[in-house]
Every structure is written in C-alpha cells, then in structure tokens.
Motif scaffolding. Structure first.
Motif, PDB file in Angstrom:
ATOM      1  N   SER A 105       0.845  -1.197   0.000  1.00 18.71           N
ATOM      2  CA  SER A 105       0.000   0.000   0.000  1.00 18.71           C
ATOM      3  C   SER A 105       0.873   1.237   0.000  1.00 18.71           C
ATOM      4  O   SER A 105       2.054   1.190   0.370  1.00 18.71           O
ATOM      5  N   SER A 139       1.783   7.407   4.058  1.00 23.62           N
ATOM      6  CA  SER A 139       3.064   7.799   4.663  1.00 23.62           C
ATOM      7  C   SER A 139       3.526   6.792   5.724  1.00 23.62           C
ATOM      8  O   SER A 139       4.729   6.643   5.967  1.00 23.62           O
ATOM      9  N   GLY A 142      -2.977  -0.143   5.012  1.00 27.53           N
ATOM     10  CA  GLY A 142      -3.018   0.912   6.010  1.00 27.53           C
ATOM     11  C   GLY A 142      -4.464   1.161   6.422  1.00 27.53           C
ATOM     12  O   GLY A 142      -5.400   0.540   5.890  1.00 27.53           O
ATOM     13  N   VAL A 143      -4.646   2.065   7.362  1.00 30.42           N
ATOM     14  CA  VAL A 143      -5.987   2.466   7.795  1.00 30.42           C
ATOM     15  C   VAL A 143      -6.072   3.983   7.656  1.00 30.42           C
ATOM     16  O   VAL A 143      -5.269   4.704   8.253  1.00 30.42           O
ATOM     17  N   THR A 200      -9.344   1.620   3.572  1.00 30.69           N
ATOM     18  CA  THR A 200      -8.097   0.887   3.373  1.00 30.69           C
ATOM     19  C   THR A 200      -7.949   0.680   1.883  1.00 30.69           C
ATOM     20  O   THR A 200      -8.937   0.715   1.144  1.00 30.69           O
ATOM     21  N   ALA A 201      -6.687   0.457   1.418  1.00 30.30           N
ATOM     22  CA  ALA A 201      -6.435   0.472  -0.029  1.00 30.30           C
ATOM     23  C   ALA A 201      -7.110   1.738  -0.589  1.00 30.30           C
ATOM     24  O   ALA A 201      -7.064   2.790   0.056  1.00 30.30           O
ATOM     25  N   LYS A 228      -5.159   7.628  14.418  1.00 36.20           N
ATOM     26  CA  LYS A 228      -5.706   6.367  13.906  1.00 36.20           C
ATOM     27  C   LYS A 228      -6.495   5.606  14.976  1.00 36.20           C
ATOM     28  O   LYS A 228      -7.077   4.557  14.685  1.00 36.20           O
TER      29      LYS A 228
HETATM   30  C1  6PG Z   1      -2.756   5.038  -0.267  1.00 35.69           C
HETATM   31  C2  6PG Z   1      -3.284   3.881   0.502  1.00 35.69           C
HETATM   32  C3  6PG Z   1      -4.207   4.195   1.627  1.00 35.69           C
HETATM   33  C4  6PG Z   1      -3.375   4.376   2.897  1.00 35.69           C
HETATM   34  C5  6PG Z   1      -4.178   5.038   3.978  1.00 35.69           C
HETATM   35  C6  6PG Z   1      -3.318   5.392   5.186  1.00 35.69           C
HETATM   36  O1  6PG Z   1      -2.191   4.834  -1.308  1.00 35.69           O
HETATM   37  O2  6PG Z   1      -2.918   6.173   0.203  1.00 35.69           O
HETATM   38  O3  6PG Z   1      -3.168   2.672   0.027  1.00 35.69           O
HETATM   39  O4  6PG Z   1      -5.209   3.256   1.836  1.00 35.69           O
HETATM   40  O5  6PG Z   1      -2.874   3.157   3.340  1.00 35.69           O
HETATM   41  O6  6PG Z   1      -4.744   6.222   3.483  1.00 35.69           O
HETATM   42  O7  6PG Z   1      -2.402   6.371   4.790  1.00 35.69           O
HETATM   43  P1  6PG Z   1      -1.331   6.989   5.760  1.00 35.69           P
HETATM   44  O8  6PG Z   1      -0.317   5.948   6.032  1.00 35.69           O
HETATM   45  O9  6PG Z   1      -0.726   8.139   4.991  1.00 35.69           O
HETATM   46  O10 6PG Z   1      -2.055   7.421   6.987  1.00 35.69           O
END
Ligand code: 6PG
Length: 231
Positions: A40, A43, A131-132, A138-139, A191
């Motif tokens: 994913s 950041s 990530g969340v 997510t995704a 989060k």
């Molecule tokens: C992306 C993701 C997205 C990400 C979340 C959390 O490309 O932005 O796949 O789902 O995992 O938005 O993002 P952060 O780590 O920046 O909080």
C-alpha cells in the motif's frame, strides 16, 4: 459484501519505530521466501519499506504489486509506484518483478481491467500490506463506496476518496480475501478511532478496514500504543 472475516491478530508495539520494525521483519521473511507482496501507499509504511530494502538487497525472487494506485504517471507526487520505486526498487541490488497499475494510454477503467486480468493470471499476492485511513478506508476502498460490493472483481476503478478529482485503481475486498496473509500497519493517535471501528466493532461498509481480511489465512494488525488506545 465481499470479504470474509477470519482470525485477526492484533499486536501493540511500543512506538511507531517498533511497529515499522515489526512490519519490516515480516517483509524481509517474505522477500527471502520469494513471495508475491502487495504494498500500500500512504506515509505510514515508508520507513518499514526502506528498512527492508536496507536489510535485504536481493529481491530477485519476489514480486511486488500495488494494492492501490492513483491514475497518475510515476513521476507524480501522488503516485504509489513512485513511492515504491523510491523506497524499495531504487535501493535494492536485485529488484523484484514489479507489477504496477499505471499504463500510458489507458483510461482508469481499462487500467483496472488490465490489473484485474493480471491478478487473475498471476494470482493475488500471498502477502498484502494495508493501512488504515482516518475515515476508516483501506487500499482505495472508501466508506460505503460501490467498490466494496465488487465481489466478482480483483481490481476496480474508483473515484471516491478525499480527493475525488484523482481517479484510482484498487484491489477489491475479494482480492484481499484471497491473500494468505494480510498485515495492517497503523500508528499515531489520529488512527485510534478508525482502528477501534476496524478491529473492535462489527464489520461495516462505513469502515472498509473492518471488511478487509484474509479469508483462509491470517490477518495481522500492527499498531503503536497511540493507535491502540481505544481497543
Ligand atoms: C494510499 C493507501 C491508503 C493508505 C491510507 C493510510 O495509497 O494512500 O493505500 O489506503 O494506506 O490512506 O495512509 P497513511 O499511512 O498516509 O495514513
């Protein structure tokens, strides 16, 4: 609703650095085993990706996929391909096979069709890193988006999100469910609330992270203390 709700193992690490190290350890093992891995953007996981690239320079037997992508060229600041190139592909001695989403000349729907076909042909990644988002996404699976119902697809185009001007392609819940192992990484106090909804409350399309689970394998959640305060 696509996606099964298998066992979820939550690990609370002391701090952000330890949570990143825990993800890095899982990834090093997967790279050394020559696994296919879905990464994913965002950041949060960058430190972990860079750590894996520093610890293991030979990714030659592994395949890296993108869990989701913004439909922008790889030199765009929003590109997840750019993120993965900078954090991993440009740092390792022997790069993995890389399966990116962005394809010049294709519109988002055609890029999604191409990725869907590729995932069907090659098989979804054995390990999927998620990530969340602050809103529980997510995704690029956003709250109550029609993409949550795409149970016959492994990848779809989607427009939802915090910036609806940017088209995206995302693996679906059905694709994520096929992974042997799903690993979430979420850190920081911001989060805590979406993590509570994703891993303590009943699954709901209002919180897509609550629906993304490995159906037959394991789903691991790596948190720091700040993200775990409401569990
Ligand atoms: C992306 C993701 C997205 C990400 C979340 C959390 O490309 O932005 O796949 O789902 O995992 O938005 O993002 P952060 O780590 O920046 O909080």
């Amino acid at each position: 609703m696509a996606g099964a709700h298998g066992n979820v193992l939550v690990h609370v690490l002391d701090d952000e650095r330890s949570a990143a190290a825990a993800l890095a350890a899982i990834l090093v093992e997967a790279v050394e085993a020559g696994a296919s891995i879905g990464l994913s953007g965002g950041s949060t996981p960058i430190a972990a990706y860079e750590r894996v690239a520093a610890l293991e320079g030979d990714w030659g037997d592994a395949t890296v996929w993108l869990v989701d992508e913004r439909c922008v060229p790889p030199d765009d600041p929003h590109s997840n391909e750019r993120l993965v190139r900078e954090a991993v592909l440009e740092r390792v001695i022997v790069p993995p096979v890389f399966q990116g989403v962005w394809t010049p000349g294709l519109d988002p729907a055609a890029m999604a069709d191409r990725y869907d076909a590729l995932l069907r042909a090659e098989g979804v990644p054995e390990l999927v890193v998620l990530g969340v988002g602050g809103d529980g996404h997510t995704a690029s699976l956003f709250p109550s988006s029609p993409s949550l119902d795409a149970s016959d697809r492994l990848a779809v185009a989607t427009k939802a999100g915090m910036d609806p001007r940017i088209d995206r392609v995302t693996m679906t819940l059905a694709a994520i469910a096929r992974a042997d192992r799903v690993v979430f990484l979420a850190t920081g106090a911001g989060k805590a609330e979406p993590v509570r909804r994703a891993f303590k409350e009943p699954p709901s399309p209002a919180t897509p992270s609550s629906l993304a689970r490995s159906a037959a394998g394991t789903t691991t959640v790596l948190l720091d203390r700040a993200a775990a305060t409401l569990l």
